[in-house]
Design an enzyme around this catalytic site. Structure first.
Site, PDB file in Angstrom:
ATOM      1  N   CYS A  17     -50.363  30.985   4.512  1.00 26.47           N
ATOM      2  CA  CYS A  17     -49.056  30.838   5.163  1.00 26.47           C
ATOM      3  C   CYS A  17     -48.991  31.517   6.519  1.00 26.47           C
ATOM      4  O   CYS A  17     -48.014  31.332   7.248  1.00 26.47           O
ATOM      5  CB  CYS A  17     -47.958  31.378   4.241  1.00 26.47           C
ATOM      6  SG  CYS A  17     -47.579  30.274   2.878  1.00 26.47           S
ATOM      7  N   LYS A  20     -48.365  29.129   9.447  1.00 27.46           N
ATOM      8  CA  LYS A  20     -47.099  28.442   9.676  1.00 27.46           C
ATOM      9  C   LYS A  20     -46.639  28.585  11.126  1.00 27.46           C
ATOM     10  O   LYS A  20     -46.820  29.632  11.747  1.00 27.46           O
ATOM     11  CB  LYS A  20     -46.010  29.016   8.760  1.00 27.46           C
ATOM     12  CG  LYS A  20     -46.142  28.614   7.303  1.00 27.46           C
ATOM     13  CD  LYS A  20     -45.039  29.204   6.463  1.00 27.46           C
ATOM     14  CE  LYS A  20     -43.717  28.549   6.701  1.00 27.46           C
ATOM     15  NZ  LYS A  20     -42.694  28.944   5.702  1.00 27.46           N
ATOM     16  N   SER A  48     -32.211  25.731   6.975  1.00 29.54           N
ATOM     17  CA  SER A  48     -33.478  26.465   6.826  1.00 29.54           C
ATOM     18  C   SER A  48     -33.730  26.781   5.355  1.00 29.54           C
ATOM     19  O   SER A  48     -33.869  27.938   4.964  1.00 29.54           O
ATOM     20  CB  SER A  48     -33.429  27.750   7.656  1.00 29.54           C
ATOM     21  OG  SER A  48     -33.230  27.465   9.014  1.00 29.54           O
ATOM     22  N   ASP A  50     -35.655  25.839   1.397  1.00 28.62           N
ATOM     23  CA  ASP A  50     -37.019  25.716   0.902  1.00 28.62           C
ATOM     24  C   ASP A  50     -37.412  24.278   0.581  1.00 28.62           C
ATOM     25  O   ASP A  50     -38.594  23.940   0.568  1.00 28.62           O
ATOM     26  CB  ASP A  50     -37.176  26.586  -0.358  1.00 28.62           C
ATOM     27  CG  ASP A  50     -36.966  28.058  -0.041  1.00 28.62           C
ATOM     28  OD1 ASP A  50     -37.755  28.605   0.741  1.00 28.62           O
ATOM     29  OD2 ASP A  50     -36.009  28.660  -0.553  1.00 28.62           O
ATOM     30  N   ASP A  67     -46.071  21.404   1.203  1.00 29.25           N
ATOM     31  CA  ASP A  67     -46.659  22.625   1.754  1.00 29.25           C
ATOM     32  C   ASP A  67     -48.184  22.534   1.673  1.00 29.25           C
ATOM     33  O   ASP A  67     -48.730  22.150   0.634  1.00 29.25           O
ATOM     34  CB  ASP A  67     -46.177  23.855   0.967  1.00 29.25           C
ATOM     35  CG  ASP A  67     -46.107  25.102   1.838  1.00 29.25           C
ATOM     36  OD1 ASP A  67     -47.062  25.333   2.599  1.00 29.25           O
ATOM     37  OD2 ASP A  67     -45.111  25.828   1.767  1.00 29.25           O
ATOM     38  N   ASP A  90     -41.481  26.365  -3.789  1.00 30.13           N
ATOM     39  CA  ASP A  90     -40.270  25.913  -3.106  1.00 30.13           C
ATOM     40  C   ASP A  90     -39.284  25.266  -4.075  1.00 30.13           C
ATOM     41  O   ASP A  90     -38.065  25.404  -3.927  1.00 30.13           O
ATOM     42  CB  ASP A  90     -40.625  24.917  -1.998  1.00 30.13           C
ATOM     43  CG  ASP A  90     -41.235  25.587  -0.779  1.00 30.13           C
ATOM     44  OD1 ASP A  90     -41.052  26.806  -0.637  1.00 30.13           O
ATOM     45  OD2 ASP A  90     -41.880  24.890   0.018  1.00 30.13           O
ATOM     46  N   GLY A 137     -52.277  11.060  -3.932  1.00 28.39           N
ATOM     47  CA  GLY A 137     -52.274  11.888  -2.739  1.00 28.39           C
ATOM     48  C   GLY A 137     -52.912  11.185  -1.566  1.00 28.39           C
ATOM     49  O   GLY A 137     -53.098   9.962  -1.564  1.00 28.39           O
ATOM     50  N   ASP A 225     -37.921  31.690  -1.582  1.00 27.90           N
ATOM     51  CA  ASP A 225     -39.225  32.316  -1.818  1.00 27.90           C
ATOM     52  C   ASP A 225     -39.720  32.907  -0.499  1.00 27.90           C
ATOM     53  O   ASP A 225     -39.534  32.346   0.574  1.00 27.90           O
ATOM     54  CB  ASP A 225     -40.242  31.360  -2.443  1.00 27.90           C
ATOM     55  CG  ASP A 225     -40.602  30.170  -1.574  1.00 27.90           C
ATOM     56  OD1 ASP A 225     -39.780  29.771  -0.731  1.00 27.90           O
ATOM     57  OD2 ASP A 225     -41.700  29.628  -1.752  1.00 27.90           O
TER      58      ASP A 225
END
Length: 346
Positions: A17, A20, A48, A50, A67, A90, A137, A225
């Site tokens: 993360c 980001k 803003s 999750d 994510d 999330d 996916g 989170d």
């Protein structure tokens, strides 16, 4: 090339993360984009939060999130587990239950088959632990590997949680220790103690499912989170969205001891500086030491849930969390906004 010769983290400029886009930069990038209205869209990208939430009926709403990030571990199976746990989080933060997932993957064309297989296996195993399914996916070729999930879950509209419902008087609870970003940064430089990294990896692969399952039994007014923007970055989003201010007692925060030592030495991730630049003007540091502030801005990968809980339920929820999360902490309180700073460190 054998799998154990692959150093996945060496293939990435940023880890987890910490990769980001900064919260301030992201807000600028989204500025001016027209938001289309739909009465059933309960939470959209203009907030803003999750994940997005779309109401299907009075009893059912969809929760959707995505994510993914570059490697945060050299072991591909471990990397897959961490990325999946982080993406699932999330949905848990919204009070939802994840059900369907899609893989998102980028891999170098010369990456050995067994490495890719074990990365995917890590993601599949963590998703199945969550009681959800991977149904497909998309993958592309890229010099820098990346992995994550698009996740769909369900929640009752009247039980949905957001990061903007905190009320004055609420108690702030948190479920994992801080310092993950510092330790994963140190690991890339081979400066992280093995025992500390083993604990950090366990933290990152621990689902927030137990925390979610406990909190939905109580009057929790807001939840988020804590991931790439750090505790203070995500806390600021909660304070701004809720129209309140937060008091955080630094002495109540569980810092990973080895991360504290490294922070005192100046071993800090780039994302920490982005988070500080975003939130610092809204934070009164009080008497907090520099290393403590650094860890409060530290980007967490697959971090814990930050909850704003009705004071009448706080002790009961804290007691239940003590038995099911890595580190149940009573961090502070929510207060009426008095203008000026949004977060006060005590």
């Amino acid at each position: 090339m054998r799998e154990n010769e692959i150093k996945l983290t060496k293939l990435a400029k940023c880890a987890g993360c910490g990769a980001k886009v900064g919260a301030g930069t992201l807000a600028q990038l989204l500025e001016g984009i027209q938001v289309h209205q739909d009465p059933n869209l309960l939470v959209g990208f203009d907030r803003s939060d999750d994940a997005s939430v779309y109401k299907l009926s009075e009893e059912l709403a969809l929760v959707q999130t995505v994510d993914f990030f570059p490697p945060i571990a050299d072991d591909p199976y471990l990397f897959g587990q961490i990325a999946a746990a982080n993406a699932l989080s999330d949905v848990y933060a919204m009070g939802g239950e994840p059900k369907l997932c899609l893989n998102i993957m980028a891999v170098p064309k010369d990456m050995p088959r067994e490495v890719v297989h074990n990365l995917l296996r890590g993601g599949y195993d963590k998703v199945y632990e969550a009681g959800a399914l991977i149904t497909g996916g998309h993958s592309i070729l890229d010099e820098e590997p990346k992995y994550g999930l698009a996740v769909t879950g369900f929640v009752r509209p009247d039980r949905m949680l957001t990061n903007s419902g905190a009320r004055p008087g609420d108690v702030l609870l948190f479920t994992k220790p801080l310092g993950i970003g510092v330790l994963t940064t140190a690991a890339k430089a081979e400066m992280a103690p093995p025992e500390a990294m083993a604990r950090t990896q366990r933290l990152m692969t621990t689902l927030n499912k137990s925390a979610r399952d406990a909190m939905v039994k109580y009057r929790v007014h807001a939840c988020t989170d804590v991931t790439g923007f750090g505790l203070l970055g995500h806390g600021l989003e909660m304070a701004q969205g809720s129209g309140v201010e937060l008091e955080i007692r630094v002495g109540a925060v569980d810092f990973i001891p080895e991360a504290a030592d490294l922070a005192k030495m100046g071993v800090l991730p780039e994302g920490m500086y982005r988070n500080r630049a975003f939130a610092e003007s809204s934070v009164d540091p009080g008497g907090a030491e520099t290393w403590q502030q650094d860890l409060l801005y530290d980007p967490q990968t697959s971090g814990g849930l930050l909850m704003a809980v009705d004071p009448a339920d706080a002790e009961a929820l804290l007691e239940e969390l003590n038995g099911c999360v890595p580190s149940a902490q009573r961090l502070g309180d929510v207060r009426e906004y008095r203008g000026g700073k949004r977060i006060f460190l005590k």
